[in-house]
Design a protein around this motif. Sequence first.
Motif, mmCIF file in Angstrom:
data_model
loop_
_atom_site.group_PDB
_atom_site.id
_atom_site.type_symbol
_atom_site.label_atom_id
_atom_site.label_comp_id
_atom_site.label_asym_id
_atom_site.label_seq_id
_atom_site.Cartn_x
_atom_site.Cartn_y
_atom_site.Cartn_z
ATOM 1 N N SER A 15 -80.161 0.420 -10.042
ATOM 2 C CA SER A 15 -80.118 -1.040 -9.894
ATOM 3 C C SER A 15 -81.114 -1.639 -10.880
ATOM 4 N N THR A 16 -80.684 -2.630 -11.646
ATOM 5 C CA THR A 16 -81.613 -3.270 -12.590
ATOM 6 C C THR A 16 -82.750 -3.962 -11.829
ATOM 7 N N ASN A 17 -82.459 -4.459 -10.613
ATOM 8 C CA ASN A 17 -83.533 -5.085 -9.826
ATOM 9 C C ASN A 17 -84.613 -4.066 -9.471
ATOM 10 N N GLU A 38 -74.061 -0.264 -16.771
ATOM 11 C CA GLU A 38 -73.485 0.225 -15.509
ATOM 12 C C GLU A 38 -74.592 0.423 -14.479
ATOM 13 N N GLN A 39 -74.291 0.092 -13.236
ATOM 14 C CA GLN A 39 -75.214 0.376 -12.136
ATOM 15 C C GLN A 39 -74.534 1.342 -11.176
ATOM 16 N N THR A 40 -75.303 2.318 -10.711
ATOM 17 C CA THR A 40 -74.725 3.256 -9.745
ATOM 18 C C THR A 40 -75.088 2.877 -8.309
ATOM 19 N N ALA A 41 -76.058 1.962 -8.162
ATOM 20 C CA ALA A 41 -76.461 1.515 -6.818
ATOM 21 C C ALA A 41 -76.809 0.031 -6.861
ATOM 22 N N GLY A 42 -75.890 -0.756 -7.446
ATOM 23 C CA GLY A 42 -76.108 -2.202 -7.543
ATOM 24 C C GLY A 42 -76.187 -2.804 -6.152
ATOM 25 N N ARG A 43 -77.131 -3.719 -5.973
ATOM 26 C CA ARG A 43 -77.340 -4.292 -4.645
ATOM 27 C C ARG A 43 -77.037 -5.779 -4.616
ATOM 28 N N GLY A 44 -76.461 -6.214 -3.497
ATOM 29 C CA GLY A 44 -76.242 -7.637 -3.269
ATOM 30 C C GLY A 44 -77.094 -8.098 -2.105
ATOM 31 N N ARG A 45 -76.910 -9.323 -1.686
ATOM 32 C CA ARG A 45 -77.675 -9.842 -0.547
ATOM 33 C C ARG A 45 -77.240 -9.170 0.737
ATOM 34 N N ARG A 46 -78.129 -9.215 1.717
ATOM 35 C CA ARG A 46 -77.850 -8.713 3.053
ATOM 36 C C ARG A 46 -77.401 -7.253 3.063
ATOM 37 N N LEU A 58 -72.236 -8.681 -16.994
ATOM 38 C CA LEU A 58 -73.663 -8.832 -17.269
ATOM 39 C C LEU A 58 -74.402 -8.395 -16.014
ATOM 40 N N LEU A 59 -75.247 -7.383 -16.160
ATOM 41 C CA LEU A 59 -76.079 -6.894 -15.059
ATOM 42 C C LEU A 59 -77.501 -7.078 -15.535
ATOM 43 N N LEU A 60 -78.189 -8.062 -15.022
ATOM 44 C CA LEU A 60 -79.476 -8.456 -15.616
ATOM 45 C C LEU A 60 -80.494 -8.767 -14.530
ATOM 46 N N SER A 61 -81.711 -8.289 -14.757
ATOM 47 C CA SER A 61 -82.833 -8.641 -13.883
ATOM 48 C C SER A 61 -83.996 -9.060 -14.767
ATOM 49 N N PRO A 92 -75.707 -19.620 -0.632
ATOM 50 C CA PRO A 92 -76.904 -19.897 -1.418
ATOM 51 C C PRO A 92 -76.885 -19.278 -2.808
ATOM 52 N N ASN A 93 -75.950 -18.380 -3.114
ATOM 53 C CA ASN A 93 -76.157 -17.607 -4.344
ATOM 54 C C ASN A 93 -74.883 -17.154 -5.045
ATOM 55 N N ASP A 94 -73.769 -17.814 -4.756
ATOM 56 C CA ASP A 94 -72.522 -17.397 -5.407
ATOM 57 C C ASP A 94 -72.095 -18.430 -6.450
ATOM 58 N N GLY A 104 -73.066 -13.337 -8.802
ATOM 59 C CA GLY A 104 -73.917 -13.319 -7.610
ATOM 60 C C GLY A 104 -75.365 -13.160 -8.036
ATOM 61 N N ILE A 105 -76.252 -13.679 -7.221
ATOM 62 C CA ILE A 105 -77.683 -13.704 -7.549
ATOM 63 C C ILE A 105 -78.472 -13.033 -6.436
ATOM 64 N N LEU A 106 -79.434 -12.227 -6.831
ATOM 65 C CA LEU A 106 -80.309 -11.567 -5.847
ATOM 66 C C LEU A 106 -81.750 -11.717 -6.308
ATOM 67 N N CYS A 107 -82.479 -12.636 -5.671
ATOM 68 C CA CYS A 107 -83.897 -12.834 -6.008
ATOM 69 C C CYS A 107 -84.729 -12.089 -4.979
ATOM 70 N N ILE A 120 -79.033 -10.926 -11.554
ATOM 71 C CA ILE A 120 -77.734 -11.601 -11.586
ATOM 72 C C ILE A 120 -76.662 -10.643 -12.096
ATOM 73 N N GLY A 121 -75.529 -10.699 -11.448
ATOM 74 C CA GLY A 121 -74.358 -9.966 -11.918
ATOM 75 C C GLY A 121 -73.272 -10.988 -12.221
ATOM 76 N N VAL A 122 -72.743 -10.947 -13.442
ATOM 77 C CA VAL A 122 -71.698 -11.909 -13.831
ATOM 78 C C VAL A 122 -70.487 -11.139 -14.354
HETATM 79 C C1 BTN Z 1 -74.772 -11.028 -4.187
HETATM 80 O O1 BTN Z 1 -73.792 -11.688 -4.544
HETATM 81 O O2 BTN Z 1 -74.909 -10.629 -3.017
HETATM 82 C C2 BTN Z 1 -75.836 -10.756 -5.190
HETATM 83 C C3 BTN Z 1 -75.387 -9.780 -6.240
HETATM 84 C C4 BTN Z 1 -76.455 -9.499 -7.276
HETATM 85 C C5 BTN Z 1 -76.045 -8.406 -8.239
HETATM 86 C C6 BTN Z 1 -77.011 -8.230 -9.378
HETATM 87 S S1 BTN Z 1 -76.386 -7.149 -10.618
HETATM 88 C C7 BTN Z 1 -77.947 -7.091 -11.387
HETATM 89 C C8 BTN Z 1 -78.982 -7.028 -10.279
HETATM 90 N N1 BTN Z 1 -79.194 -5.647 -9.857
HETATM 91 C C9 BTN Z 1 -78.789 -5.441 -8.606
HETATM 92 O O3 BTN Z 1 -78.850 -4.332 -8.006
HETATM 93 N N2 BTN Z 1 -78.306 -6.563 -8.083
HETATM 94 C C10 BTN Z 1 -78.381 -7.663 -9.025
#
Ligand code: BTN
Length: 227
Positions: A15-17, A38-46, A58-61, A92-94, A104-107, A120-122
């Motif tokens: 995960s870039t985060n 590429e992310q192998t364990a990309g995370r979203g909210r909740r 775009l996978l960016l932190s 709040p973040n879509d 989607g945004i994950l702060c 952010i993932g776009v």
């Molecule tokens: C969401 O919609 O729940 C938030 C998604 C956020 C995804 C991005 S991709 C880049 C960064 N690295 C992660 O693991 N998550 C965010």
Amino acid sequence: MTLGRPHLHLATVGSTNDRARELALAGAPHGTTITASEQTAGRGRRGRTWVAPAGQALLLSVVLRDAPKPLTIRVAVAAARACGERAQIKWPNDILIDGRKVAGILCEQHPGEDWTIAGIGVNVAVDIDEFDPLLRESAGTLGRIPTEIPAFGAEFLAELEQTLTDPQDAISKAWSSRDALLGEAVEWQAGSGKAAGINANGHLLIDTPDAGRLALDSGEVNLVRRV
Ligand code: BTN
């Protein structure tokens, strides 16, 4: 521009985060940016996962120090601007285009630390057919080509640089003009009502028949939009 430097691009990362957090803990300066193909364990909210076909999103932190609060609102306005005129923000973040989620945004912040990671993932160049059928129903794409992803990332960071210092009323105005929920009937675990924008804390305002105007915190509310 202070965001985007230094910049580390990885072919693959969990995960870039997570990588940005490691760098922040090690003292990385404000603006340090991690991107990945590429992310192998990309995370979203909740606790959700975030998936995107390799090389298409775009996978960016970015590491932000002493960022204004609430941050997600400012990141969302920047993301919507980068995604174009038609992009709307669903609290709040879509980021949506034509009702489909394109970003989607994950702060993430840690108590007592001066840094926040804005992730952010776009779906810049995502072929929606590569998503599983469930995701295909709600996901959208900007419909660009993979070689445009770096320039898109730079555009997003330039917009973010601006929204980080914009006065709160400018941010509120920008949000209102792109608010996908404004005037919509919404429901959450504990009630229902009509969405009436956000307040300065980034809480969603809801007009309810029984309890008047409520302010909902994104940490507590799981929103269901009635269509
Ligand atoms: C969401 O919609 O729940 C938030 C998604 C956020 C995804 C991005 S991709 C880049 C960064 N690295 C992660 O693991 N998550 C965010």
